[in-house]
Design an enzyme around this catalytic site. Structure first.
Site, PDB file in Angstrom:
ATOM      1  N   ASP A 159      34.616  34.858  33.192  1.00 49.34           N
ATOM      2  CA  ASP A 159      35.137  35.753  34.233  1.00 49.34           C
ATOM      3  C   ASP A 159      35.859  34.970  35.323  1.00 49.34           C
ATOM      4  O   ASP A 159      35.241  34.213  36.077  1.00 49.34           O
ATOM      5  CB  ASP A 159      33.973  36.543  34.831  1.00 49.34           C
ATOM      6  CG  ASP A 159      34.419  37.733  35.663  1.00 49.34           C
ATOM      7  OD1 ASP A 159      35.566  37.716  36.137  1.00 49.34           O
ATOM      8  OD2 ASP A 159      33.621  38.675  35.827  1.00 49.34           O
TER       9      ASP A 159
ATOM     10  N   SER B  67      33.026  45.639  38.830  1.00 47.14           N
ATOM     11  CA  SER B  67      33.894  44.798  39.650  1.00 47.14           C
ATOM     12  C   SER B  67      33.776  45.200  41.127  1.00 47.14           C
ATOM     13  O   SER B  67      32.692  45.166  41.700  1.00 47.14           O
ATOM     14  CB  SER B  67      35.330  44.887  39.126  1.00 47.14           C
ATOM     15  OG  SER B  67      36.154  43.899  39.697  1.00 47.14           O
TER      16      SER B  67
ATOM     17  N   HIS C  56      35.796  40.418  31.805  1.00 45.05           N
ATOM     18  CA  HIS C  56      35.642  41.141  33.067  1.00 45.05           C
ATOM     19  C   HIS C  56      36.160  42.575  32.933  1.00 45.05           C
ATOM     20  O   HIS C  56      35.481  43.525  33.324  1.00 45.05           O
ATOM     21  CB  HIS C  56      36.407  40.408  34.175  1.00 45.05           C
ATOM     22  CG  HIS C  56      36.296  41.056  35.510  1.00 45.05           C
ATOM     23  ND1 HIS C  56      35.300  40.741  36.418  1.00 45.05           N
ATOM     24  CD2 HIS C  56      37.056  42.015  36.111  1.00 45.05           C
ATOM     25  CE1 HIS C  56      35.453  41.482  37.506  1.00 45.05           C
ATOM     26  NE2 HIS C  56      36.503  42.256  37.354  1.00 45.05           N
TER      27      HIS C  56
END
Length: 307
Positions: free
Chosen positions: A254, A119, A283
């Protein structure tokens, strides 16, 4: 597994390692370092990193979270500075300096790094590659569900900026303060109920309890707010200059990184090494998909070991 709080940029930082501790000699001459997403509590990554190291066999795996996201035990003599007046330690720039300091202090010269960024950790890797001393040590970068562009424009970014942030601004500190006023057993019970509803493994109860502390929550939200402001268009020059060492992995469900971002990346950089998930991994993969994700990353790393 070994863990401890070590001072990095004068901030007690929770480090987890498998294979070799940070102060041991690394005869393998290669190491895997995982930079977490936000919230940056490395306790959420224990199953992923432990499985990855077990499947790799010989490579040490280290996980570093973000400065201020994981307070040491109350009995510790080390304290994390408060957010007010120390914003430069906990924003994106401060977190990048934090990672540079860690690598330069604990990764010996001559040891190549396989950098995993989850991320916002992927965006931080792009910034690390601007540092020539770090860039020369990197073997390959694995960008998992990478929030490297247009965060505010994503579906989850819209919810965060239009709904979550206004609510937190009004009620956040009150909520977290009230929650932490409750007895520990009641807090754990409420978190456990939440985990049952969303099918999150019980092993993360302790980490979630840390996340609920007001001093931690405010730094998590502060960093997320900075992400919305800073992570806009993709940093083309950095990506172009480092295409040979970047590997991107995108999800299909996502809310932070829609498939259209993957499509655009492939269009803009036809030679980019980018892969689209086929297993519907979320995610926040560390909560439910640590083992399959570890297998995927293991295969990536094996392809890029030093010859």
């Amino acid at each position: 597994m070994q863990e401890a709080y070590v001072n990095i940029n004068s901030i007690p930082t929770h480090i987890f390692t498998w294979g070799r501790w940070i102060e041991e000699t690394i005869p393998e001459k290669e190491i895997v370092i995982c930079i977490t997403g936000n919230p940056g509590l490395p306790g959420f990554y224990t199953e992923f990193a432990g499985t990855l190291q077990k499947e790799l066999g010989d490579l040490p795996v280290w996980v570093i979270g973000h400065a201020g996201h994981d307070d040491p035990p109350e009995a510790s003599i080390r304290e994390v500075p408060q957010l007010s007046g120390n914003e430069e330690l906990f924003n994106l720039d401060g977190q990048i300096k934090h990672k540079v300091a860690f690598i330069e202090k604990y990764v010996p010269n001559g040891v190549k790094i396989h950098l995993i960024g989850h991320s916002i950790g992927a965006w931080m890797i792009l910034q690390l590659l601007e540092n020539e001393r770090i860039r020369n040590r990197v073997q390959k970068c694995y960008m998992l569900f990478p929030t490297v562009e247009r965060m505010m424009e994503s579906p989850n970014g819209w919810v965060f900026t239009k709904v979550a942030m206004p609510l937190y601004s009004v009620f956040g500190y009150i909520f977290f303060s009230f929650f932490n006023f409750l007895p520990v057993w009641l807090r754990l019970m409420l978190i456990q109920i939440y985990f049952l509803i969303f099918s999150i493994p019980r092993q993360y109860l302790g980490t979630a309890l840390k996340y609920s502390k007001p001093s931690v929550a405010e730094k998590v939200v502060f960093l997320a707010d900075d992400e919305m402001a800073r992570v806009r268009g993709i940093q083309r020059e950095i990506v172009e200059q480092n295409l040979d060492i970047l590997k991107f992995y995108y999800g299909t469900t996502d809310g932070w990184v829609p498939v259209s971002y993957y499509d655009q990346l492939k269009k803009d950089y036809p030679k980019v090494d980018a892969q689209l998930d086929t297993k519907k991994i979320a995610h926040a993969f560390v909560l439910r998909h640590s083992k399959p994700m570890a297998g995927i990353v293991r295969d990536m790393i094996q392809q890029h070991r030093r010859g």
